[in-house]
Design a protein around this motif. Structure first.
Motif: not given
Length: 301
Positions: A204-207, A211-213
């Protein structure tokens, strides 16, 4: 597959039955895509099963294959499982192997060999085993697999979604085949290293960009994709997972990984995706591996 037999112990394999006093109620046999990362991970799951709350009567065994066996397409992973099932169901040598054995070795000789009724020091037996070895047949490991059975065993495969290598149609065909034959199938999108990453970071802390990467998962070096590099940066390993690393980074966080996975996609159809757009072909980030741990802990199909 020609005359190459893929079920081989790449190391001195650990015999589970040496440590099992009771007759196991169930063994979960898994054919996995990676010859190092996945296999080692699940071997550690078996090793530390008591700490993980796995039922005393349930065991897990990732099928081993030769070090140089890098066949990892979904059909190859399924084929390895089915090679095991042929060995399990038939107390005879596989037909492909029988074709390369000289006629001087009668069916009676072969059957007595399989039942360990012959003198293993006999010269004819030694030559026979050399023939099996030349054909790529691992005698000790295959004998172990033939003998080690539970009463209610489960058979499954573990796959990466990996849209760059596996098409939607390929994946769906494998799912259909597994469902038809009552095999379990566990898929992680984009690949198994994302399951490892769930142990290591708060997703949840990932941008949105991160997440797209992860989803696109481009290669970033000769050794790593974006996702595997994220794992390596934190846990400090590449393909191979040492016991020390597993105990430090994965063992204490398995329930955390399961919790995070359950908050993401776990539906196989969504993990695979569809052929509608380039985006949909990648599938949805997630995994249904929590189902495997429920199976191990609850001892129910």
């Amino acid at each position: 597959m020609a005359n190459a037999f893929r079920l081989k112990a790449s190391t001195m394999f650990s015999r589970m039955d040496d440590e099992v006093n009771e007759s196991p109620l169930r063994i979960v046999f898994l054919s996995v895509e990676g010859n190092k990362t996945e296999r080692q991970y699940f071997e550690y799951i078996e090793k530390y099963r008591n700490k993980l709350g796995i039922k005393a009567s349930v065991h897990i065994h990732p099928l081993q294959r030769a070090k140089r066996d890098n066949l990892s397409a979904p059909q190859d992973v399924l084929e390895l499982l089915e090679e095991y099932l042929v060995i399990r169901k038939n107390d005879v040598l596989p037909k492909r192997l029988r074709k390369v054995i000289p006629k001087e070795y009668s069916e009676e000789f072969i059957n007595r060999y399989l039942k360990a009724e012959l003198d293993m020091k006999d010269e004819k037996v030694k030559i026979f085993e050399a023939i099996l070895e030349e054909a790529g047949y691992d005698v000790a490991y295959n004998d172990y697999l033939r003998e080690f059975k539970g009463e209610d065993d489960v058979f499954g495969i573990v796959l990466d979604r990996d849209y760059k290598s596996h098409t939607v149609l390929q994946m769906k065909k494998i799912v259909q085949e597994c469902m038809k034959k009552d095999y379990k199938i566990y898929i992680t999108t984009p690949l198994f290293e994302f399951w490892l990453l769930l142990h290591l970071v708060d997703i949840k802390s990932l941008s949105k960009e991160q997440l797209e990467c992860i989803k696109v998962n481009n290669g970033v070096s000769e050794k790593h994709t974006y996702t595997s590099k994220c794992v390596s940066d934190i846990a400090g390993h590449s393909k191979s997972i040492s016991d020390k690393v597993f105990q430090k980074y994965y063992l204490p966080k398995i329930d955390y990984a399961i919790k995070q996975a359950k908050e993401l996609c776990g539906d196989i159809d969504e993990l695979i995706g569809s052929d509608q757009t380039d985006e949909s072909k990648m599938g949805s980030i997630g995994t249904n591996l929590p189902e495997l741990f429920e199976l191990l802990r609850n001892a129910r199909k």
